[in-house]
Design a protein around this motif. Structure first.
Motif, PDB file in Angstrom:
ATOM      1  N   GLY A   7       0.963  -1.028   0.098  1.00 13.67           N
ATOM      2  CA  GLY A   7       0.017   0.426  -0.151  1.00 13.67           C
ATOM      3  C   GLY A   7       0.707   1.030  -0.306  1.00 13.67           C
ATOM      4  O   GLY A   7       2.112   1.274   0.152  1.00 13.67           O
ATOM      5  N   LEU A   8       0.356   2.648  -0.380  1.00 16.58           N
ATOM      6  CA  LEU A   8       1.023   3.592   0.137  1.00 16.58           C
ATOM      7  C   LEU A   8       1.603   3.561   1.314  1.00 16.58           C
ATOM      8  O   LEU A   8       1.133   3.352   2.761  1.00 16.58           O
ATOM      9  CB  LEU A   8      -0.620   4.497  -0.447  1.00 16.58           C
ATOM     10  CG  LEU A   8      -1.339   5.425  -1.830  1.00 16.58           C
ATOM     11  CD1 LEU A   8      -1.603   6.297  -1.703  1.00 16.58           C
ATOM     12  CD2 LEU A   8       0.349   4.365  -2.723  1.00 16.58           C
ATOM     13  N   ASP A   9       2.618   4.957   1.550  1.00 17.87           N
ATOM     14  CA  ASP A   9       2.798   5.212   2.724  1.00 17.87           C
ATOM     15  C   ASP A   9       1.650   5.972   3.231  1.00 17.87           C
ATOM     16  O   ASP A   9       0.874   5.996   2.528  1.00 17.87           O
ATOM     17  CB  ASP A   9       3.885   6.464   2.313  1.00 17.87           C
ATOM     18  CG  ASP A   9       5.263   5.734   1.492  1.00 17.87           C
ATOM     19  OD1 ASP A   9       5.595   6.146   0.495  1.00 17.87           O
ATOM     20  OD2 ASP A   9       6.568   6.320   1.938  1.00 17.87           O
ATOM     21  N   GLY A  10       1.871   5.566   4.596  1.00 15.37           N
ATOM     22  CA  GLY A  10       1.170   6.166   5.308  1.00 15.37           C
ATOM     23  C   GLY A  10      -0.484   4.984   5.977  1.00 15.37           C
ATOM     24  O   GLY A  10      -1.216   5.593   6.189  1.00 15.37           O
ATOM     25  N   SER A  11      -0.579   4.043   4.879  1.00 15.30           N
ATOM     26  CA  SER A  11      -1.540   3.605   4.737  1.00 15.30           C
ATOM     27  C   SER A  11      -2.123   2.667   5.439  1.00 15.30           C
ATOM     28  O   SER A  11      -2.745   2.050   5.789  1.00 15.30           O
ATOM     29  CB  SER A  11      -1.326   2.882   3.548  1.00 15.30           C
ATOM     30  OG  SER A  11      -0.567   1.560   3.541  1.00 15.30           O
ATOM     31  N   GLY A  12      -0.992   2.393   6.770  1.00 14.96           N
ATOM     32  CA  GLY A  12      -1.288   1.722   7.880  1.00 14.96           C
ATOM     33  C   GLY A  12      -0.549   0.193   7.929  1.00 14.96           C
ATOM     34  O   GLY A  12      -1.120  -0.610   8.663  1.00 14.96           O
ATOM     35  N   PHE A 147       8.637  10.280  -1.648  1.00 19.52           N
ATOM     36  CA  PHE A 147       7.749   9.599  -2.102  1.00 19.52           C
ATOM     37  C   PHE A 147       6.287   9.579  -1.491  1.00 19.52           C
ATOM     38  O   PHE A 147       5.881   9.807  -2.101  1.00 19.52           O
ATOM     39  CB  PHE A 147       8.510   7.982  -1.390  1.00 19.52           C
ATOM     40  CG  PHE A 147       9.474   7.715  -2.399  1.00 19.52           C
ATOM     41  CD1 PHE A 147       9.665   7.615  -3.653  1.00 19.52           C
ATOM     42  CD2 PHE A 147       9.839   6.638  -1.395  1.00 19.52           C
ATOM     43  CE1 PHE A 147      10.887   6.813  -4.242  1.00 19.52           C
ATOM     44  CE2 PHE A 147      11.881   6.722  -2.024  1.00 19.52           C
ATOM     45  CZ  PHE A 147      11.529   6.811  -3.326  1.00 19.52           C
ATOM     46  N   GLU A 148       6.380  10.539  -0.839  1.00 20.78           N
ATOM     47  CA  GLU A 148       4.694  10.937   0.142  1.00 20.78           C
ATOM     48  C   GLU A 148       4.796  12.408  -0.850  1.00 20.78           C
ATOM     49  O   GLU A 148       4.694  12.976   0.543  1.00 20.78           O
ATOM     50  CB  GLU A 148       5.830  11.201   2.055  1.00 20.78           C
ATOM     51  CG  GLU A 148       5.395   9.497   2.117  1.00 20.78           C
ATOM     52  CD  GLU A 148       6.256   9.340   3.450  1.00 20.78           C
ATOM     53  OE1 GLU A 148       7.175  10.469   3.970  1.00 20.78           O
ATOM     54  OE2 GLU A 148       6.663   8.638   4.164  1.00 20.78           O
ATOM     55  N   ARG A 149       4.713  12.036  -1.994  1.00 15.86           N
ATOM     56  CA  ARG A 149       4.214  13.599  -2.598  1.00 15.86           C
ATOM     57  C   ARG A 149       2.313  12.997  -3.035  1.00 15.86           C
ATOM     58  O   ARG A 149       2.888  12.145  -3.691  1.00 15.86           O
ATOM     59  CB  ARG A 149       4.773  14.037  -3.615  1.00 15.86           C
ATOM     60  CG  ARG A 149       5.982  15.005  -3.524  1.00 15.86           C
ATOM     61  CD  ARG A 149       7.171  14.947  -4.415  1.00 15.86           C
ATOM     62  NE  ARG A 149       7.789  14.225  -5.215  1.00 15.86           N
ATOM     63  CZ  ARG A 149       7.442  13.982  -6.164  1.00 15.86           C
ATOM     64  NH1 ARG A 149       6.466  14.542  -6.689  1.00 15.86           N
ATOM     65  NH2 ARG A 149       7.988  12.985  -7.121  1.00 15.86           N
ATOM     66  N   GLN A 178     -10.728   3.079   6.598  1.00  9.81           N
ATOM     67  CA  GLN A 178     -11.319   2.626   7.749  1.00  9.81           C
ATOM     68  C   GLN A 178     -10.729   3.063   8.944  1.00  9.81           C
ATOM     69  O   GLN A 178      -8.941   3.249   9.263  1.00  9.81           O
ATOM     70  CB  GLN A 178     -11.595   0.683   7.973  1.00  9.81           C
ATOM     71  CG  GLN A 178     -12.685   0.478   7.300  1.00  9.81           C
ATOM     72  CD  GLN A 178     -12.733  -0.677   6.985  1.00  9.81           C
ATOM     73  OE1 GLN A 178     -13.993  -1.212   7.541  1.00  9.81           O
ATOM     74  NE2 GLN A 178     -11.926  -1.597   6.801  1.00  9.81           N
ATOM     75  N   SER A 179     -11.189   2.631  10.506  1.00 12.83           N
ATOM     76  CA  SER A 179     -10.401   3.522  12.029  1.00 12.83           C
ATOM     77  C   SER A 179      -9.766   1.708  11.222  1.00 12.83           C
ATOM     78  O   SER A 179      -9.401   0.046  11.423  1.00 12.83           O
ATOM     79  CB  SER A 179     -12.036   2.694  12.507  1.00 12.83           C
ATOM     80  OG  SER A 179     -11.839   1.325  13.233  1.00 12.83           O
ATOM     81  N   PRO A 180      -7.954   1.815  12.491  1.00 10.19           N
ATOM     82  CA  PRO A 180      -7.394   1.381  12.703  1.00 10.19           C
ATOM     83  C   PRO A 180      -7.663  -0.310  12.893  1.00 10.19           C
ATOM     84  O   PRO A 180      -7.457  -1.521  12.640  1.00 10.19           O
ATOM     85  CB  PRO A 180      -6.403   1.129  13.831  1.00 10.19           C
ATOM     86  CG  PRO A 180      -6.703   3.598  13.438  1.00 10.19           C
ATOM     87  CD  PRO A 180      -8.214   2.791  13.410  1.00 10.19           C
TER      88      PRO A 180
HETATM   89  N1  LIG Z   1      -6.981   2.603   9.739  1.00 13.72           N
HETATM   90  C1  LIG Z   1      -5.805   4.055  10.263  1.00 13.72           C
HETATM   91  N2  LIG Z   1      -6.660   5.608  10.309  1.00 13.72           N
HETATM   92  C2  LIG Z   1      -6.030   5.971  11.329  1.00 13.72           C
HETATM   93  N3  LIG Z   1      -4.689   6.352  11.319  1.00 13.72           N
HETATM   94  C3  LIG Z   1      -3.740   5.426  10.870  1.00 13.72           C
HETATM   95  C4  LIG Z   1      -4.735   4.103  10.070  1.00 13.72           C
HETATM   96  N4  LIG Z   1      -3.709   3.337  10.376  1.00 13.72           N
HETATM   97  C5  LIG Z   1      -2.706   3.973  10.769  1.00 13.72           C
HETATM   98  N5  LIG Z   1      -2.774   5.002  10.895  1.00 13.72           N
HETATM   99  C6  LIG Z   1      -1.901   5.891  11.203  1.00 13.72           C
HETATM  100  O1  LIG Z   1      -1.219   6.388  10.000  1.00 13.72           O
HETATM  101  C7  LIG Z   1       0.726   6.648  10.688  1.00 13.72           C
HETATM  102  C8  LIG Z   1       1.848   5.329   9.165  1.00 13.72           C
HETATM  103  O2  LIG Z   1       1.201   4.282   9.546  1.00 13.72           O
HETATM  104  P1  LIG Z   1       2.120   3.381   9.523  1.00 13.72           P
HETATM  105  O3  LIG Z   1       3.297   3.372   9.607  1.00 13.72           O
HETATM  106  O4  LIG Z   1       0.968   1.981   9.612  1.00 13.72           O
HETATM  107  O5  LIG Z   1       1.614   3.397   7.489  1.00 13.72           O
HETATM  108  P2  LIG Z   1       2.390   2.441   7.030  1.00 13.72           P
HETATM  109  O6  LIG Z   1       1.468   1.744   5.352  1.00 13.72           O
HETATM  110  O7  LIG Z   1       3.932   1.662   6.709  1.00 13.72           O
HETATM  111  O8  LIG Z   1       3.678   3.415   6.082  1.00 13.72           O
HETATM  112  P3  LIG Z   1       4.779   4.085   5.717  1.00 13.72           P
HETATM  113  O9  LIG Z   1       4.554   3.090   4.508  1.00 13.72           O
HETATM  114  O10 LIG Z   1       5.265   5.223   5.273  1.00 13.72           O
HETATM  115  O11 LIG Z   1       5.950   2.555   6.373  1.00 13.72           O
HETATM  116  C9  LIG Z   1       0.935   6.254  11.929  1.00 13.72           C
HETATM  117  O12 LIG Z   1       0.563   7.577  12.581  1.00 13.72           O
HETATM  118  C10 LIG Z   1      -0.166   5.145  12.646  1.00 13.72           C
HETATM  119  O13 LIG Z   1      -0.320   5.415  13.929  1.00 13.72           O
END
Ligand SMILES: Nc1ncnc2c1ncn2[C@@H]1O[C@H](COP(=O)(O)OP(=O)(O)OP(=O)(O)O)[C@@H](O)[C@H]1O
Ligand SMILES: Cc1cn([C@H]2C[C@H](O)[C@@H](COP(=O)(O)O)O2)c(=O)[nH]c1=O
Length: 197
Positions: A7-12, A147-149, A178-180
């Motif tokens: 998934g994208l950066d920040g997708s969780g 990458f995060e643009r 959705q929520s975590p």
């Molecule tokens: N479902 C969610 N809803 C809202 N915020 C979330 C959710 N899942 C994760 N986050 C928050 O979003 C941020 C990024 O989460 P996480 O590091 O798990 O993402 P990632 O996909 O691993 O990112 P990256 O690829 O950049 O490492 C964190 O601050 C995390 O707490």
């Protein structure tokens, strides 16, 4: 069995990956870029370099992947273990496919990156794709690296869409907006239906 989180950066992905460690204590939890080898160190140097050559960067990531496979993933799979990787080859297909398209270095960038892996890589059995819009992804990730643009992540997401179609036998889309807790529940349901079967 090899399970990957994409998934994208920040997708969780990392949030899910960390939560799963409690449920699957015997599994091998790993990630790309690796964080325990000099190949991974080289990748992180490249991520910090805004002027990194796009092809050189692709091959750094791919070198890290080759080492990751031979050192950790293949031995674990041969022992019959469950491997859960936070990012894997599809990240290269999606991200470097987008970078190479942006820099116009090769024709058909996505195919080019996939072809490089064909000779040696191991295809995952299951890929959990945490699908999120680029705006939310960039905001959550904090836009800390090149990458995060939003514009770039939009191109990366389009590549992930192509991969979902191409590898529809192993890609499972999870709604990452959705929520975590809800994301984790969906992930656990998919794993229960495949890994725990
Ligand atoms: N479902 C969610 N809803 C809202 N915020 C979330 C959710 N899942 C994760 N986050 C928050 O979003 C941020 C990024 O989460 P996480 O590091 O798990 O993402 P990632 O996909 O691993 O990112 P990256 O690829 O950049 O490492 C964190 O601050 C995390 O707490
Ligand atoms: C494996 C891999 C990763 N990337 C990118 C995606 C991220 O922006 C960074 C670091 O990954 P992290 O999960 O945020 O630690 O690298 C990439 O472009 N290509 C890849 O193959």
């Amino acid at each position: 069995m090899l399970v990957t989180l994409e998934g994208l950066d920040g997708s969780g992905k990392t949030t899910v990956w960390e939560a799963l460690q409690k449920s699957y204590p015997d599994a091998v939890f790993t990630r790309e870029p690796t964080n325990d080898s000099w190949y991974g160190d080289a990748v992180y140097r490249s991520i910090e370099d805004d002027d990194a050559d796009s092809l050189a960067e692709l091959f750094l990531y791919t070198a890290d992947h080759a080492d990751h496979l031979s050192r950790k993933i293949e031995p674990a799979l041969e022992r019959g273990e469950l491997v859960i990787s936070d990012r894997y080859a599809d990240s290269r297909f999606a991200y470097q496919g987008a970078t190479l398209a942006e820099t116009e270095r090769v024709e058909n960038p996505l195919e080019y990156v996939i072809d490089i892996h064909d000779a040696f890589s191991v295809e995952p059995d299951l890929t959990l794709y945490l699908d999120l819009d680029p705006e939310t992804a960039a905001r959550r990730a904090g836009s800390t690296n090149k990458f995060e643009r939003v514009e770039y992540l939009t191109a990366v997401r389009e590549n992930y869409e192509r991969l979902c179609e191409r590898y529809d036998d192993r890609f499972v889309r999870i709604d990452a907006a959705q929520s975590p807790a809800a994301v984790l529940e969906d992930v656990r349901d998919v794993l229960a239906a495949t890994v725990d079967r």
